[in-house]
Design a protein around this motif. Structure first.
Motif, PDB file in Angstrom:
ATOM      1  N   LYS A 269       3.859   3.084  -7.046  1.00 21.57           N
ATOM      2  CA  LYS A 269       3.593   4.172  -6.097  1.00 21.57           C
ATOM      3  C   LYS A 269       2.148   4.143  -5.628  1.00 21.57           C
ATOM      4  N   LEU A 270       1.250   3.715  -6.521  1.00 23.59           N
ATOM      5  CA  LEU A 270      -0.156   3.571  -6.162  1.00 23.59           C
ATOM      6  C   LEU A 270      -0.402   2.259  -5.429  1.00 23.59           C
ATOM      7  N   ILE A 271       0.111   1.169  -5.974  1.00 23.26           N
ATOM      8  CA  ILE A 271      -0.180  -0.158  -5.428  1.00 23.26           C
ATOM      9  C   ILE A 271       0.317  -0.304  -3.994  1.00 23.26           C
ATOM     10  N   PHE A 272       1.469   0.290  -3.696  1.00 24.76           N
ATOM     11  CA  PHE A 272       2.057   0.119  -2.362  1.00 24.76           C
ATOM     12  C   PHE A 272       1.768   1.292  -1.433  1.00 24.76           C
ATOM     13  N   ASP A 273       0.851   2.163  -1.826  1.00 26.92           N
ATOM     14  CA  ASP A 273       0.518   3.315  -0.984  1.00 26.92           C
ATOM     15  C   ASP A 273      -0.353   2.882   0.192  1.00 26.92           C
ATOM     16  N   THR A 274      -0.013   3.308   1.381  1.00 28.53           N
ATOM     17  CA  THR A 274      -0.734   2.909   2.589  1.00 28.53           C
ATOM     18  C   THR A 274      -2.178   3.382   2.561  1.00 28.53           C
ATOM     19  N   GLU A 275      -2.390   4.629   2.181  1.00 29.54           N
ATOM     20  CA  GLU A 275      -3.758   5.147   2.163  1.00 29.54           C
ATOM     21  C   GLU A 275      -4.616   4.395   1.161  1.00 29.54           C
ATOM     22  N   PHE A 276      -4.066   4.053   0.010  1.00 28.27           N
ATOM     23  CA  PHE A 276      -4.819   3.290  -0.986  1.00 28.27           C
ATOM     24  C   PHE A 276      -5.201   1.923  -0.427  1.00 28.27           C
ATOM     25  N   HIS A 277      -4.297   1.295   0.329  1.00 23.37           N
ATOM     26  CA  HIS A 277      -4.608   0.005   0.954  1.00 23.37           C
ATOM     27  C   HIS A 277      -5.811   0.130   1.888  1.00 23.37           C
ATOM     28  N   TRP A 278      -5.823   1.185   2.687  1.00 21.50           N
ATOM     29  CA  TRP A 278      -6.937   1.387   3.622  1.00 21.50           C
ATOM     30  C   TRP A 278      -8.230   1.678   2.859  1.00 21.50           C
ATOM     31  N   TYR A 279      -8.146   2.495   1.847  1.00 18.68           N
ATOM     32  CA  TYR A 279      -9.317   2.832   1.038  1.00 18.68           C
ATOM     33  C   TYR A 279      -9.890   1.584   0.372  1.00 18.68           C
ATOM     34  N   LEU A 280      -9.021   0.793  -0.241  1.00 12.61           N
ATOM     35  CA  LEU A 280      -9.453  -0.444  -0.899  1.00 12.61           C
ATOM     36  C   LEU A 280      -9.981  -1.445   0.125  1.00 12.61           C
ATOM     37  N   GLY A 281      -9.277  -1.556   1.259  1.00 14.66           N
ATOM     38  CA  GLY A 281      -9.672  -2.523   2.279  1.00 14.66           C
ATOM     39  C   GLY A 281     -11.020  -2.199   2.905  1.00 14.66           C
ATOM     40  N   ILE A 282     -11.252  -0.936   3.224  1.00 19.32           N
ATOM     41  CA  ILE A 282     -12.533  -0.531   3.814  1.00 19.32           C
ATOM     42  C   ILE A 282     -13.666  -0.771   2.828  1.00 19.32           C
ATOM     43  N   THR A 283     -13.455  -0.400   1.571  1.00 24.06           N
ATOM     44  CA  THR A 283     -14.488  -0.599   0.546  1.00 24.06           C
ATOM     45  C   THR A 283     -14.795  -2.076   0.366  1.00 24.06           C
ATOM     46  N   ALA A 284     -13.751  -2.907   0.295  1.00 23.01           N
ATOM     47  CA  ALA A 284     -13.943  -4.348   0.096  1.00 23.01           C
ATOM     48  C   ALA A 284     -14.639  -4.974   1.303  1.00 23.01           C
ATOM     49  N   LEU A 285     -14.224  -4.591   2.514  1.00 22.04           N
ATOM     50  CA  LEU A 285     -14.827  -5.155   3.727  1.00 22.04           C
ATOM     51  C   LEU A 285     -16.302  -4.806   3.820  1.00 22.04           C
ATOM     52  N   PHE A 286     -16.632  -3.545   3.625  1.00 25.33           N
ATOM     53  CA  PHE A 286     -18.033  -3.121   3.711  1.00 25.33           C
ATOM     54  C   PHE A 286     -18.872  -3.781   2.623  1.00 25.33           C
TER      55      PHE A 286
END
Length: 487
Positions: A269-286
């Motif tokens: 439920k956490l791993i496949f959550d869309t908002e978590f993907h965006w949160y992780l992706g933005i943090t990783a990109l920055f």
């Protein structure tokens, strides 16, 4: 219809709870033999008397559970944050460590809203009792004052639904249990585990016990208050920086998802959550961009570049506000990227501030759909989050929130310029207060010297902090004439 007696009764109960918390904090100066005991005793007495007066004023509202309306909920939540800060600043004021009432109120509102901006130039001169109260205000405000109260003492009956709806953040909800009080206890249990885990890890990394507890409280709350003037830089420990980075990131995740992943074992439920993907992706990109800029600028080696980038990007995106260095001394492209990160925030349902990743996701998907609609006018292009279609009214709400948010940033910018701030400091201060970050970008670096701010600027800043913490609408509603009309 608005019910003044109901509002008075609930505010009275909340004040009694705050009085009890401040009274318990008085144990610390007794144990440590320090001189801030009078401040806590006097503050708890004033809060208790005021709470009893409010209870007496609302004593005839016996059946308030069935009568409370959504409007009552918004009024109670807004007043609650103001009142809690009003009485919460009294330990600073009565003890004499912050002799200005304006400064004491600013410090307390900054604590409860988890902004982390401080008016105190030398925090290390404070006694331990006030330092702990300062950290505790952030920890209580992290979940929300009303939500914390509902979780600890479910004293509001059926009114819990209206109060929670008025204080909850984000356009979506994770319903853990039909009863708000039980959901609150479950989320509070996760909050406690995160806080305790952070404190233990910091202690194992060499931080003192008292400092470990205080920094854990502020890390879990994504608040950013520190017991040291130099913040985390005081410890000069990469291990401590990594621990705080990890727990800042965890605290920026939706607590409902954390509960499902840790307690219910539903990690997917956490791993496949869309908002978590965006949160992780933005943090990783920055983090990647900032680390590469630091590396190629020659200021740090690879490992130090990654550590500094990861720490400060996480601190800003989660709106925690800890620092290890003044990042405005880095190449301008870096602090401009970090300045952009001031807007984002973590996930809805977390302790972080800002716009929230779920709104960024919905807004970006909606923008993409509008472009596709130009190319394919007859196509049906729904916006989906976690496989569910986001209704048009929810998309409209997200767009409206973002417009209001930007409008308030620019309004604050103009206001701070008008009272004499430098144009860059004015912009940084506005977005810092509204996003509840504490850090900023400007002429004076990443920390504004608040003690030089005009009094009107300090009071306006506390208003921006409150508006940002309650996500704009809960406060702006109170300024609309239609809200006060009787139906």
């Amino acid at each position: 219809m608005i019910h003044p007696r109901i509002i008075s009764r609930i505010i009275g109960k909340l004040l009694l709870i705050e009085a009890g918390i401040m009274f318990l904090c008085g144990i610390i100066p007794i144990v440590m033999s320090q001189n801030d005991l009078f401040g806590f005793l006097a503050a708890s007495l004033v809060a208790a008397v005021s709470g009893m007066a409010c209870l007496l004023a609302g004593k005839k509202s016996r059946y308030y559970q069935e009568l409370m309306t959504r409007r009552d909920g918004y009024i109670i939540v807004a007043i609650c944050w103001v009142i809690f800060s009003l009485f919460g600043c009294l330990p600073y004021f009565f003890s004499g460590y912050i002799p200005s009432f304006t400064d004491a109120y600013f410090e307390t509102m900054s604590g409860f809203t988890t902004t982390g901006s401080t008016i105190v130039p030398d925090i290390e001169s404070f006694p331990n009792g006030l330092l702990f109260w300062r950290s505790l205000t952030q920890w209580i405000g992290g979940l929300g004052i009303v939500f914390f109260t509902v979780a600890v003492l479910p004293v509001f009956g059926m009114g819990e639904v209206q109060l929670f709806a008025a204080e909850a953040t984000g356009p979506t909800r994770n319903k853990l249990h039909p009863r708000i009080s039980i959901s609150g206890r479950w989320i509070l249990s996760v909050y406690l585990v995160i806080t305790a885990g952070c404190a233990v890890c910091l202690k194992l990394c060499g931080m003192g016990l008292f400092d470990s507890i205080n920094h854990a409280l502020c890390t879990a709350a994504t608040g950013g208050f520190s017991t040291r003037n130099a913040s985390i830089a005081y410890y000069a420990s990469p291990a401590i920086e990594y621990v705080i980075t990890i727990f800042m990131f965890i605290s920026g995740i939706n607590y409902g998802l954390l509960f499902f992943a840790t307690v219910k074992g539903r990690v997917g439920k956490l791993i496949f959550d869309t908002e978590f993907h965006w949160y992780l992706g933005i943090t990783a990109l920055f983090t990647f961009v900032v680390a590469m800029c630091l590396l190629f600028s020659g200021q740090y080696e690879l490992a130090d570049s990654i550590r500094n980038a990861l720490f400060h990007v996480t601190a800003i995106i989660t709106t925690t506000g800890f620092t290890t260095t003044d990042y405005t001394a880095w190449p301008p492209v870096i602090w401009m990227i970090l300045g952009l990160g001031l807007y984002f925030g973590g996930c809805a349902g977390s302790t972080s501030g800002g716009v929230k990743s779920i709104r960024i996701a919905i807004l970006c998907k909606s923008m993409r759909n509008e472009i596709d609609r130009i190319l394919h006018p007859n196509a049906v292009l729904p916006v989906r989050i976690n496989g569910k279609v986001i209704p048009p009214q929810a998309r409209q709400s997200v767009l409206t929130f973002c417009i209001f948010f930007l409008a308030l940033v620019f309004f604050g910018w103009f206001f701070y310029i008008a009272i004499g701030l430098d144009i860059t400091d004015a912009y940084g201060t506005s977005i810092s207060c509204l996003s509840n970050v504490g850090l900023t970008i400007g002429y004076h670096g990443c920390n504004i010297p608040w003690d030089h701010m005009p009094t009107i600027g300090k009071w306006f800043s506390t208003l921006l902090m409150l508006v940002g913490r309650l996500e704009v609408f809960a406060v702006l509603l109170l300024f609309t004439p239609s809200f006060w009309k009787h139906y």
